[in-house]
Design an enzyme around this catalytic site. Structure first.
Site, PDB file in Angstrom:
ATOM      1  N   THR A  55      37.777  40.747  34.138  1.00  0.00           N
ATOM      2  CA  THR A  55      38.686  41.205  33.204  1.00  0.00           C
ATOM      3  C   THR A  55      40.088  41.078  33.434  1.00  0.00           C
ATOM      4  OG1 THR A  55      36.985  42.830  32.422  1.00  0.00           O
ATOM      5  CG2 THR A  55      39.298  43.482  31.853  1.00  0.00           C
TER       6      THR A  55
ATOM      7  N   ASP B 118      27.627  41.929  30.121  1.00  0.00           N
ATOM      8  CA  ASP B 118      29.177  42.500  30.663  1.00  0.00           C
ATOM      9  C   ASP B 118      30.098  41.587  29.553  1.00  0.00           C
ATOM     10  OD1 ASP B 118      31.594  42.595  31.881  1.00  0.00           O
ATOM     11  OD2 ASP B 118      30.708  42.203  33.863  1.00  0.00           O
TER      12      ASP B 118
ATOM     13  N   GLU C 156      28.591  47.100  29.784  1.00  0.00           N
ATOM     14  CA  GLU C 156      29.601  47.714  30.549  1.00  0.00           C
ATOM     15  C   GLU C 156      30.307  48.678  29.847  1.00  0.00           C
ATOM     16  OE1 GLU C 156      32.220  45.187  32.855  1.00  0.00           O
ATOM     17  OE2 GLU C 156      33.105  46.819  33.806  1.00  0.00           O
TER      18      GLU C 156
ATOM     19  N   ILE D 293      33.065  40.876  29.351  1.00  0.00           N
ATOM     20  CA  ILE D 293      34.122  40.051  29.837  1.00  0.00           C
ATOM     21  C   ILE D 293      33.843  40.387  31.549  1.00  0.00           C
ATOM     22  CG2 ILE D 293      36.460  39.310  30.289  1.00  0.00           C
ATOM     23  CD1 ILE D 293      37.260  40.483  27.746  1.00  0.00           C
ATOM     24  N   ASP D 294      33.307  39.592  32.146  1.00  0.00           N
ATOM     25  CA  ASP D 294      33.389  39.472  33.843  1.00  0.00           C
ATOM     26  C   ASP D 294      34.681  38.712  34.132  1.00  0.00           C
ATOM     27  OD1 ASP D 294      32.008  40.682  35.952  1.00  0.00           O
ATOM     28  OD2 ASP D 294      31.754  38.761  36.550  1.00  0.00           O
TER      29      ASP D 294
ATOM     30  N   ASP E 249      27.513  43.032  36.189  1.00  0.00           N
ATOM     31  CA  ASP E 249      28.344  41.889  36.558  1.00  0.00           C
ATOM     32  C   ASP E 249      27.393  40.776  37.235  1.00  0.00           C
ATOM     33  OD1 ASP E 249      30.659  43.286  36.677  1.00  0.00           O
ATOM     34  OD2 ASP E 249      30.254  44.426  38.115  1.00  0.00           O
TER      35      ASP E 249
HETATM   36  P1  2AM Z   1      35.019  43.328  35.761  1.00  0.00           P
HETATM   37  O1  2AM Z   1      35.870  42.280  35.754  1.00  0.00           O
HETATM   38  O2  2AM Z   1      33.924  43.366  34.592  1.00  0.00           O
HETATM   39  O3  2AM Z   1      35.492  44.656  36.097  1.00  0.00           O
HETATM   40  C1  2AM Z   1      36.046  41.529  40.777  1.00  0.00           C
HETATM   41  O4  2AM Z   1      35.843  41.611  42.165  1.00  0.00           O
HETATM   42  C2  2AM Z   1      34.539  41.587  40.381  1.00  0.00           C
HETATM   43  O5  2AM Z   1      33.716  43.001  40.768  1.00  0.00           O
HETATM   44  C3  2AM Z   1      34.470  41.345  38.898  1.00  0.00           C
HETATM   45  O6  2AM Z   1      33.177  40.657  38.714  1.00  0.00           O
HETATM   46  C4  2AM Z   1      34.566  42.728  38.393  1.00  0.00           C
HETATM   47  O7  2AM Z   1      33.985  43.024  37.131  1.00  0.00           O
HETATM   48  C5  2AM Z   1      33.754  43.470  39.436  1.00  0.00           C
HETATM   49  N1  2AM Z   1      33.663  44.788  39.482  1.00  0.00           N
HETATM   50  C6  2AM Z   1      32.729  45.644  38.647  1.00  0.00           C
HETATM   51  N2  2AM Z   1      33.040  47.023  39.094  1.00  0.00           N
HETATM   52  C7  2AM Z   1      34.174  47.006  40.013  1.00  0.00           C
HETATM   53  C8  2AM Z   1      34.586  47.941  40.557  1.00  0.00           C
HETATM   54  N3  2AM Z   1      34.430  49.293  40.622  1.00  0.00           N
HETATM   55  N4  2AM Z   1      35.769  47.539  41.550  1.00  0.00           N
HETATM   56  C9  2AM Z   1      35.697  46.243  41.804  1.00  0.00           C
HETATM   57  N5  2AM Z   1      35.270  45.138  41.043  1.00  0.00           N
HETATM   58  C10 2AM Z   1      34.353  45.524  40.396  1.00  0.00           C
HETATM   59 CA    CA Z   2      32.012  43.052  35.200  1.00  0.00          CA
END
Ligand code: 2AM
Ligand code: CA
Length: 274
Positions: A98, A93, A76, A95-96, A225
């Site tokens: 974040t 990923d 990511e 940290i999923d 993700d």
């Molecule tokens: P992340 O924490 O790695 O950013 C949250 O609704 C989930 O959607 C999380 O798994 C988040 O990953 C992911 N996500 C990834 N891209 C996103 C985006 N553009 N908008 C919202 N959520 C996203």
């Molecule tokens: Ca993610």
């Protein structure tokens, strides 16, 4: 050419993925015990990255490519893909969830998947590992080999009537997309048991896999993700579909196979899909 000592057996890839994911989860856990601050923003002011996201990905990339230098790597935070020649691509990923990590809400994960290239230019996910950092719970799967939680087999819930299903979803970092998602949630909510927004796509899919929810639908998620967790969910008996959402971004829909069609129809009627 791949070095003679490096095999691409799913069991070997799984062992490496688990070892590296554990190390990254430990790094993330220790970082959370200190001060966590936003290092940068990405697609919008609320799409954040911390130094820990970067450190976790750097560790994972370094460990995997040290063990398997001919593999490809997509993370990511990496910006671009590293292209190798072995036919194996790691999708990571670091940290999923974040935003949960930033706020100290104990619901975020490290996700590592391995994909094998096919002859048609596509790929098949063959290994997936997701570690819930705060609890230490480890979800793992290999294609055709089933899914486990902490080494023990897991499976999805039995099909329930739509009105009794607990649905997981999430909202985009884009305010415009969130408006569309809110309207879809408002239409679905009266038709199901309830909705939860937990904040990690990977852990939402693992929750469906272990029978801890009846369905998941979210637009705007990225391949890192869901790459590992979708394999976990499929191997646990879910159907997982990747298609286009109401605003044209990727949407993931997951539910136990037997009740998938009814949930998909409801997701369409509610306005989640394009
Ligand atoms: P992340 O924490 O790695 O950013 C949250 O609704 C989930 O959607 C999380 O798994 C988040 O990953 C992911 N996500 C990834 N891209 C996103 C985006 N553009 N908008 C919202 N959520 C996203
Ligand atoms: Ca993610």
């Amino acid at each position: 050419m791949t070095s003679a000592s490096v095999t691409s057996r799913p069991g070997d890839l799984l062992a490496l993925a688990l070892e590296v994911a554990r190390e990254a989860a430990e790094l993330v856990r220790e970082a959370r015990a200190g001060t966590v601050e936003v290092a940068d923003t990405k697609s919008s002011d609320v799409d954040v990255v911390t130094e820990t996201d970067r450190a976790s990905e750097a560790l994972i990339r370094e460990r995997i490519l040290a063990a398997r230098p001919d593999d490809s790597f997509l993370g990511e935070e990496g910006g671009r893909s590293i292209d190798g020649s072995s036919g194996i691509r790691w999708i990571v990923d670091p940290i999923d969830g974040t935003v949960n990590f930033l706020y100290g809400i104990p619901h975020y994960a490290v996700s590592i998947a391995a994909e094998r290239a096919d002859d048609l230019g596509g790929g098949e996910m063959i290994v997936g590992v997701v570690i819930d950092v705060a609890s230490g719970t480890e979800y793992a799967a290999t294609a055709g080999g089933g899914a486990t939680r902490d080494g023990r087999p897991i499976g999805v819930r039995a099909e329930a009537p739509l009105a009794e299903r607990l649905v997981l979803t999430g909202f985009s970092y884009s305010a415009e997309v969130r408006g569309v998602q809110a309207a879809a949630v408002a239409r679905m909510l009266p038709k199901v048991r309830d909705i939860r927004r937990l904040g990690s796509c990977a852990l939402d899919l693992c929750r469906v896999a272990e029978g801890g929810a009846d369905a998941y639908v979210e637009e705007g998620v990225q391949v890192w993700d869901h790459a590992a967790a979708a394999l976990v969910a499929r191997e646990a008996g879910a159907r997982v579909e990747l298609t286009k959402g109401a605003t044209g971004r990727d949407v993931v829909i997951a539910a136990p196979s037997s009740g998938f069609a009814a949930f998909r129809t409801l997701a369409v009627a509610s306005g989640f899909l394009g």
